[in-house]
Design an enzyme around this catalytic site. Structure first.
Site, PDB file in Angstrom:
ATOM      1  N   VAL A   1      84.608  -8.442  27.457  1.00  0.00           N
ATOM      2  CA  VAL A   1      83.940  -8.828  28.712  1.00  0.00           C
ATOM      3  C   VAL A   1      82.589  -9.518  28.479  1.00  0.00           C
ATOM      4  CG1 VAL A   1      85.105  -7.110  30.145  1.00  0.00           C
ATOM      5  CG2 VAL A   1      82.903  -6.528  29.082  1.00  0.00           C
TER       6      VAL A   1
ATOM      7  N   ASN B   1      86.035  -1.744  34.443  1.00  0.00           N
ATOM      8  CA  ASN B   1      85.966  -0.402  33.853  1.00  0.00           C
ATOM      9  C   ASN B   1      85.360  -0.402  32.443  1.00  0.00           C
ATOM     10  OD1 ASN B   1      87.094   2.503  33.314  1.00  0.00           O
ATOM     11  ND2 ASN B   1      87.973   1.217  31.694  1.00  0.00           N
TER      12      ASN B   1
ATOM     13  N   SER C   1      78.400   5.269  36.994  1.00  0.00           N
ATOM     14  CA  SER C   1      78.347   6.609  36.393  1.00  0.00           C
ATOM     15  C   SER C   1      77.334   7.444  37.168  1.00  0.00           C
ATOM     16  CB  SER C   1      77.893   6.517  34.938  1.00  0.00           C
ATOM     17  OG  SER C   1      77.572   7.808  34.446  1.00  0.00           O
TER      18      SER C   1
ATOM     19  N   TYR D   1      72.104   2.982  28.955  1.00  0.00           N
ATOM     20  CA  TYR D   1      73.386   3.212  29.637  1.00  0.00           C
ATOM     21  C   TYR D   1      73.140   3.506  31.120  1.00  0.00           C
ATOM     22  CZ  TYR D   1      77.849   5.480  30.807  1.00  0.00           C
ATOM     23  OH  TYR D   1      79.043   5.828  31.400  1.00  0.00           O
TER      24      TYR D   1
ATOM     25  N   ALA E   1      70.571   2.827  32.963  1.00  0.00           N
ATOM     26  CA  ALA E   1      70.018   1.658  33.664  1.00  0.00           C
ATOM     27  C   ALA E   1      71.116   0.651  33.998  1.00  0.00           C
ATOM     28  CB  ALA E   1      68.938   1.000  32.809  1.00  0.00           C
TER      29      ALA E   1
ATOM     30  N   LYS F   1      74.241   1.290  34.452  1.00  0.00           N
ATOM     31  CA  LYS F   1      75.123   1.854  35.481  1.00  0.00           C
ATOM     32  C   LYS F   1      74.448   1.806  36.854  1.00  0.00           C
ATOM     33  CE  LYS F   1      78.697   2.702  32.901  1.00  0.00           C
ATOM     34  NZ  LYS F   1      79.969   1.989  33.150  1.00  0.00           N
TER      35      LYS F   1
ATOM     36  N   ILE G   1      84.174  12.996  32.393  1.00  0.00           N
ATOM     37  CA  ILE G   1      85.637  12.846  32.395  1.00  0.00           C
ATOM     38  C   ILE G   1      86.116  12.964  30.947  1.00  0.00           C
ATOM     39  CG2 ILE G   1      87.564  11.327  33.002  1.00  0.00           C
ATOM     40  CD1 ILE G   1      85.873  12.113  35.467  1.00  0.00           C
TER      41      ILE G   1
HETATM   42  N1  LIG Z   1      84.120   9.569  30.327  1.00  0.00           N
HETATM   43  C1  LIG Z   1      83.106   9.819  31.100  1.00  0.00           C
HETATM   44  O1  LIG Z   1      82.631  10.976  31.166  1.00  0.00           O
HETATM   45  C2  LIG Z   1      82.497   8.749  31.961  1.00  0.00           C
HETATM   46  C3  LIG Z   1      81.561   9.128  32.922  1.00  0.00           C
HETATM   47  C4  LIG Z   1      80.995   8.161  33.729  1.00  0.00           C
HETATM   48  C5  LIG Z   1      81.373   6.836  33.593  1.00  0.00           C
HETATM   49  N2  LIG Z   1      82.291   6.488  32.645  1.00  0.00           N
HETATM   50  C6  LIG Z   1      82.641   5.068  32.549  1.00  0.00           C
HETATM   51  O2  LIG Z   1      84.040   4.913  32.660  1.00  0.00           O
HETATM   52  C7  LIG Z   1      84.444   3.743  31.947  1.00  0.00           C
HETATM   53  C8  LIG Z   1      85.575   4.097  31.016  1.00  0.00           C
HETATM   54  O3  LIG Z   1      85.079   5.010  30.039  1.00  0.00           O
HETATM   55  P1  LIG Z   1      85.972   6.016  29.189  1.00  0.00           P
HETATM   56  O4  LIG Z   1      85.378   7.342  29.328  1.00  0.00           O
HETATM   57  O5  LIG Z   1      87.407   5.805  29.478  1.00  0.00           O
HETATM   58  O6  LIG Z   1      85.585   5.512  27.723  1.00  0.00           O
HETATM   59  P2  LIG Z   1      86.430   4.912  26.531  1.00  0.00           P
HETATM   60  O7  LIG Z   1      85.446   4.645  25.450  1.00  0.00           O
HETATM   61  O8  LIG Z   1      87.607   5.741  26.242  1.00  0.00           O
HETATM   62  O9  LIG Z   1      86.945   3.541  27.150  1.00  0.00           O
HETATM   63  C9  LIG Z   1      86.136   2.412  27.286  1.00  0.00           C
HETATM   64  C10 LIG Z   1      87.000   1.190  27.087  1.00  0.00           C
HETATM   65  O10 LIG Z   1      86.174   0.025  27.181  1.00  0.00           O
HETATM   66  C11 LIG Z   1      86.548  -0.858  26.139  1.00  0.00           C
HETATM   67  N3  LIG Z   1      85.485  -1.778  25.795  1.00  0.00           N
HETATM   68  C12 LIG Z   1      84.351  -1.527  25.098  1.00  0.00           C
HETATM   69  N4  LIG Z   1      83.641  -2.661  24.920  1.00  0.00           N
HETATM   70  C13 LIG Z   1      84.346  -3.649  25.544  1.00  0.00           C
HETATM   71  C14 LIG Z   1      84.154  -5.036  25.717  1.00  0.00           C
HETATM   72  N5  LIG Z   1      83.086  -5.670  25.215  1.00  0.00           N
HETATM   73  N6  LIG Z   1      85.070  -5.743  26.414  1.00  0.00           N
HETATM   74  C15 LIG Z   1      86.158  -5.124  26.924  1.00  0.00           C
HETATM   75  N7  LIG Z   1      86.414  -3.817  26.775  1.00  0.00           N
HETATM   76  C16 LIG Z   1      85.514  -3.091  26.099  1.00  0.00           C
HETATM   77  C17 LIG Z   1      86.924   0.057  24.974  1.00  0.00           C
HETATM   78  O11 LIG Z   1      87.722  -0.622  24.015  1.00  0.00           O
HETATM   79  C18 LIG Z   1      87.645   1.182  25.675  1.00  0.00           C
HETATM   80  O12 LIG Z   1      89.015   0.948  25.788  1.00  0.00           O
HETATM   81  C19 LIG Z   1      83.186   3.212  31.237  1.00  0.00           C
HETATM   82  O13 LIG Z   1      82.613   2.176  31.996  1.00  0.00           O
HETATM   83  C20 LIG Z   1      82.282   4.429  31.223  1.00  0.00           C
HETATM   84  O14 LIG Z   1      80.933   4.079  31.157  1.00  0.00           O
HETATM   85  C21 LIG Z   1      82.866   7.410  31.822  1.00  0.00           C
END
Ligand SMILES: NC(=O)c1ccc[n+]([C@@H]2O[C@H](COP(=O)([O-])OP(=O)(O)OC[C@H]3O[C@@H](n4cnc5c(N)ncnc54)[C@H](O)[C@@H]3O)[C@@H](O)[C@H]2O)c1
Length: 251
Positions: free
Chosen positions: A66, A92, A142, A155, A157, A159, A188
């Site tokens: 992205v 995402n 987030s 992170y 900031a 979000k 999560i």
């Molecule tokens: N898991 C949590 O507790 C939590 C809480 C709040 C928000 N989030 C947000 O949810 C989203 C998904 O997170 P997750 O927990 O599944 O994490 P994860 O690390 O399992 O998944 C993140 C995905 O983003 C991809 N990614 C990373 N850099 C990228 C790039 N430059 N271009 C395209 N894809 C890229 C990764 O390859 C991965 O598949 C994220 O935005 C994260 O910030 C997660």
């Protein structure tokens, strides 16, 4: 007969090879959407497509970093060529890293992926949605944008930036029948959370105690909310941020 809420809709999901993004792609497919499953590794996306096809759904695995505007343009073009339209964009993809006070070495990378990636993806898809007079955008923020989680200032900031971007765009794409909302997940169960807890030296018990529900969320908790915000059931909701956090921010 069970009615699917997203039949004939076409979705792009970023960061969909694993974790929350994968759960979102599978849920949208289950609801009848054709899904472009995108991430930095096309091979992993192909595995998700196999699961979608087992469900009787249809999808497309595409490489997308992205931070790369050219690749975003290619994904939009290929998805339209294959499926004819783009109804849903789920931003995402995200990364996280720990920063001590005084460390400014990580902000640029986190900003590039988490905030600029969302802005660029919205910008690439909105003209198509304006043409169609239809679109649903869901941005994954987030609860770190709302309450303190230690040692993740960049992170948090980025979000928070997603929430500002969501509200700003909502104000003037609503007239084109495009909804844009943000979801703020709480903790999560994914590889990202596992990695973060290890780095912070936090236990799952501590995290559970922070929530009202007493449990860590599942990727499906977020995917179900995305499906609602991507459907016409939520047509009068735009510019909002919805915490899906088991009551973490309420407690
Ligand atoms: N898991 C949590 O507790 C939590 C809480 C709040 C928000 N989030 C947000 O949810 C989203 C998904 O997170 P997750 O927990 O599944 O994490 P994860 O690390 O399992 O998944 C993140 C995905 O983003 C991809 N990614 C990373 N850099 C990228 C790039 N430059 N271009 C395209 N894809 C890229 C990764 O390859 C991965 O598949 C994220 O935005 C994260 O910030 C997660």
């Amino acid at each position: 007969m069970v009615e699917e809420s997203l039949t004939n809709k076409v979705a792009i999901v970023t960061g969909a090879r694993r974790g929350i993004g994968k759960a979102i792609a599978l849920k949208l497919a289950r609801e009848g959407a054709k899904v472009a499953v995108t991430d930095i590794s096309k091979e992993d996306c192909e595995e998700v497509i196999k699961e979608i096809e087992k469900l009787g759904g249809e999808g497309l695995a595409l490489k997308l970093d992205v931070t790369n505007e050219e690749e975003i343009g290619e994904v939009v073009k290929t998805t339209k060529e294959k499926f004819g339209r783009i109804d849903i964009l789920v931003n995402n993809a995200g990364i996280i890293d720990i920063e001590e006070i005084g460390d400014s070495s990580k902000i640029n990378k986190i900003l590039e992926v988490n905030l600029k990636g969302v802005l660029k993806s919205c910008n690439a898809v909105i003209p198509t949605m304006v043409e169609q007079k239809y679109g649903k955008i869901v941005n994954i923020s987030s609860i770190a944008a709302m309450v303190c989680w230690p040692k993740i200032p960049s992170y948090s900031a980025t979000k928070g930036g997603i929430i500002g971007l969501t509200k700003c765009y909502a104000g003037y794409i609503g007239q084109h029948n495009i909804n844009i909302n943000a979801i703020a997940p709480g903790p999560i169960e994914t590889e990202m959370l596992d990695d973060l807890l290890k780095k912070l030296g936090m236990t799952r018990e501590q995290v559970c105690q922070g929530t009202a529900k007493g449990r860590i969320g599942r990727p499906e908790d977020i995917a179900n909310t995305v499906a609602f915000l991507a459907s016409d059931e939520s047509d009068y909701i735009t510019g909002q941020v919805l915490a899906v956090d088991g009551g973490y921010t309420a407690k």
